[in-house]
Design a protein around this motif. Structure first.
Motif, mmCIF file in Angstrom:
data_model
loop_
_atom_site.group_PDB
_atom_site.id
_atom_site.type_symbol
_atom_site.label_atom_id
_atom_site.label_comp_id
_atom_site.label_asym_id
_atom_site.label_seq_id
_atom_site.Cartn_x
_atom_site.Cartn_y
_atom_site.Cartn_z
ATOM 1 N N GLU A 170 95.031 76.741 14.427
ATOM 2 C CA GLU A 170 94.627 75.352 14.718
ATOM 3 C C GLU A 170 95.866 74.454 14.890
ATOM 4 O O GLU A 170 95.971 73.400 14.262
ATOM 5 N N HIS A 171 96.809 74.888 15.728
ATOM 6 C CA HIS A 171 98.088 74.173 15.834
ATOM 7 C C HIS A 171 97.926 72.779 16.430
ATOM 8 O O HIS A 171 98.485 71.803 15.929
ATOM 9 N N ARG A 172 97.154 72.679 17.516
ATOM 10 C CA ARG A 172 97.022 71.365 18.159
ATOM 11 C C ARG A 172 96.166 70.433 17.307
ATOM 12 O O ARG A 172 96.455 69.243 17.187
ATOM 13 N N SER A 214 86.593 63.219 7.115
ATOM 14 C CA SER A 214 87.300 63.200 5.827
ATOM 15 C C SER A 214 88.620 62.441 5.947
ATOM 16 O O SER A 214 89.034 61.738 5.023
ATOM 17 N N LEU A 215 89.280 62.591 7.094
ATOM 18 C CA LEU A 215 90.540 61.870 7.304
ATOM 19 C C LEU A 215 90.291 60.361 7.339
ATOM 20 O O LEU A 215 91.049 59.570 6.749
ATOM 21 N N LEU A 216 89.221 59.970 7.989
ATOM 22 C CA LEU A 216 88.867 58.550 8.048
ATOM 23 C C LEU A 216 88.593 58.003 6.645
ATOM 24 O O LEU A 216 89.011 56.887 6.311
ATOM 25 N N LEU A 250 95.961 65.628 13.567
ATOM 26 C CA LEU A 250 95.586 65.054 12.267
ATOM 27 C C LEU A 250 96.839 64.577 11.519
ATOM 28 O O LEU A 250 96.862 63.484 10.936
ATOM 29 N N ILE A 251 97.908 65.389 11.568
ATOM 30 C CA ILE A 251 99.166 65.026 10.891
ATOM 31 C C ILE A 251 99.734 63.745 11.507
ATOM 32 O O ILE A 251 100.199 62.845 10.797
ATOM 33 N N ALA A 266 87.155 59.685 18.926
ATOM 34 C CA ALA A 266 88.001 60.331 19.945
ATOM 35 C C ALA A 266 88.749 61.525 19.329
ATOM 36 O O ALA A 266 88.892 62.579 19.962
ATOM 37 N N LEU A 267 89.202 61.351 18.096
ATOM 38 C CA LEU A 267 89.892 62.442 17.389
ATOM 39 C C LEU A 267 88.965 63.648 17.224
ATOM 40 O O LEU A 267 89.343 64.791 17.519
#
Ligand SMILES: [Zn+2]
Length: 480
Positions: free
Chosen positions: A38-40, A120-122, A45-46, A23-24
């Motif tokens: 890429e603000h949103r 990468s975040l995952l 991600l933050i 979903a992300l």
């Protein structure tokens, strides 16, 4: 390679988080934000980093959308690189096999960075949780790297010292193939040449005019002659970013051209840029105009790390093929039908697919989706692109893999990438990449021998040279 139970537990944790992270990725696909805007995407991600107990540093290297999430403490420091920027002119409906812009002049994820950033975040979150549960020492970091597409966000982060204490960095990229990415990319310099002339009526006082547009055209002609005398494997591309105006009956007083100058080594790129600069001066002399050189950005050529790449490959072997189903293959076949046979063959050659770990079946034009694993020959090959991962690889051992998110034959920066960017196959490839990266991160976190070997290879390849950032100190991110 982690022991079997650790590998299984990492893979299970990643599968459990699959709904949230697909979903992300889809949400970032929807935002499709351009470099440094890429603000949103970065806020999303933050938010997930913070929910998972990561301490987040924002505005890294004076970039509003650059951030670093950190979990744990002390050595070793394992970094995961994430990207999330889209491309202009790439608007496209998802899940279809024909060009269909969502909006005219819209943006789109033409390089799959929605998958890259989320995958990468995952990996980072899963590894951090695993290390915490096992009581393992060390720090896991996620680098939110903006502006990969022509912005060199990572190069600015490296220049600011953001990677100075990192023991190893890992990342991946969506691709038509599954395998280790061991490539020597090209160094790139991006420079604007802005010509200033004198406007005049193009018919009755043309002798008083000095055409900046003529200067741009003559510069391009000059550089096209220069091509024959460049070192092999160099590349030079240009775009006229300002042709002066739309009125043909005016001598154009201003014009601008952007040059990308690529070479196997940064020193060669700098030397070639000097020659291109002389051609620009020559064009200005011929036309009696003035030229201003505006440095935009740069990325250094990649330094592959075979030690970590071998570790990645071992994990890719252990994890097995990506579990695609008949629907995934059917959609890939439809996408593949939009390419010429030559494009498909070219893609197979570009990725140097010669053998497979899981199958004896030869990859050819009849294969739509990569169901196997590219045999890793234990050496790097040439690839004519550039990436700001190169600068990271110059300050810390860095390695990457590909995951098969796209039909074979797909080239980055095309509508086909955008169309496949939120498909079930792309999601599966992203989850697979997260598993590979998390497992390799665990290898690096737990094996001092591996870290020492990777660092020794890195030092050997750096050959005593220290990294010099190719972007001058006074150049700020995205200032042009
Ligand atoms: Zn990319």
């Amino acid at each position: 390679m982690p022991d079997k139970s650790s590998l299984l537990s990492l893979a299970a944790a990643i599968d459990a988080l699959a709904p949230q992270f697909t979903a992300l990725s889809d949400q970032i696909w929807d935002f499709a934000e351009l470099k440094f805007d890429e603000h949103r995407s970065s806020a999303l991600l933050i938010g997930i980093l913070e929910q998972n107990g990561f301490a987040v540093r924002k505005n890294v290297a004076d970039m509003e959308t650059a951030f670093i999430g950190e979990f744990g403490s002390g050595k070793p420091v394992i970094a995961f690189l994430g990207e999330f920027d889209a491309l202009a002119g790439m608007s496209q409906v998802a899940g279809v096999d024909a060009p269909a812009p969502l909006s005219t002049d819209g943006t789109g994820h033409g390089c799959g960075h929605n998958l890259l950033g989320a995958g990468s975040l995952l990996a980072a979150i899963s590894l951090a949780k695993h290390m915490h549960a096992e009581g393992l020492p060390g720090t896991v970091r996620y680098y939110g790297c903006p502006g990969e597409e022509g912005g060199s966000g990572k190069t600015f982060m490296v220049r600011a010292g953001a990677f100075d204490d990192v023991d190893a960095a890992l990342t991946w990229h969506p691709a038509p193939f599954n395998g280790v990415r061991s490539t020597n990319n090209l160094a790139v310099l991006e420079t604007y040449y802005r010509f200033k002339g004198v406007a005049a009526h193009a018919a009755n006082s043309a002798h008083l005019g000095r055409s900046a547009l003529d200067a741009v055209e003559l510069m391009n002609v000059g550089v096209n002659f220069l091509r024959e005398h460049m070192p092999q494997d160099c590349r030079v591309h240009y775009a006229i970013t300002d042709a002066g105006g739309r009125a043909a009956n005016v001598v154009q007083a201003k014009a601008e051209v952007l040059y990308l100058i690529r070479a196997p080594e940064m020193a060669q790129a700098l030397a070639l840029a000097e020659r291109v600069g002389k051609v620009a001066q020559g064009a200005a002399t011929m036309t009696e105009t003035e030229v201003e050189t505006i440095f935009d950005t740069a990325s250094t050529n990649l330094l592959p790390n075979l030690t970590i790449e071998n570790a990645i490959h071992d994990n890719m072997v252990a994890l097995g093929p990506v579990p695609f189903d008949a629907d995934d293959i059917a959609f890939a076949r439809k996408i593949q039908a939009t390419f010429t046979d030559e494009a498909v063959k070219s893609s197979i050659r570009l990725y140097q697919i010669k053998g497979d770990v899981f199958s004896d079946e030869k990859i050819d034009g009849s294969t739509a989706l990569h169901l196997g694993l590219r045999a890793f020959e234990g050496q790097s090959h040439f690839r004519a692109g550039s990436t700001d991962v190169g600068d990271v690889s110059r300050v810390t051992p860095t390695a990457q893999c590909w995951a098969p998110a796209w039909a074979i034959g797909t080239n980055p920066h095309t509508w086909q990438v955008v169309a496949q960017g939120r498909s079930p196959a792309a999601h599966k490839a992203m989850l697979h990449a997260a598993k590979v990266l998390a497992a390799t991160g665990l290898d690096l976190a737990t094996s001092e021998t591996l870290r020492i070997k990777a660092r020794a290879e890195w030092a050997d390849k750096m050959d005593g040279q220290s990294y010099v950032c190719p972007i001058p100190a006074d150049v700020k991110p995205g200032q042009h």
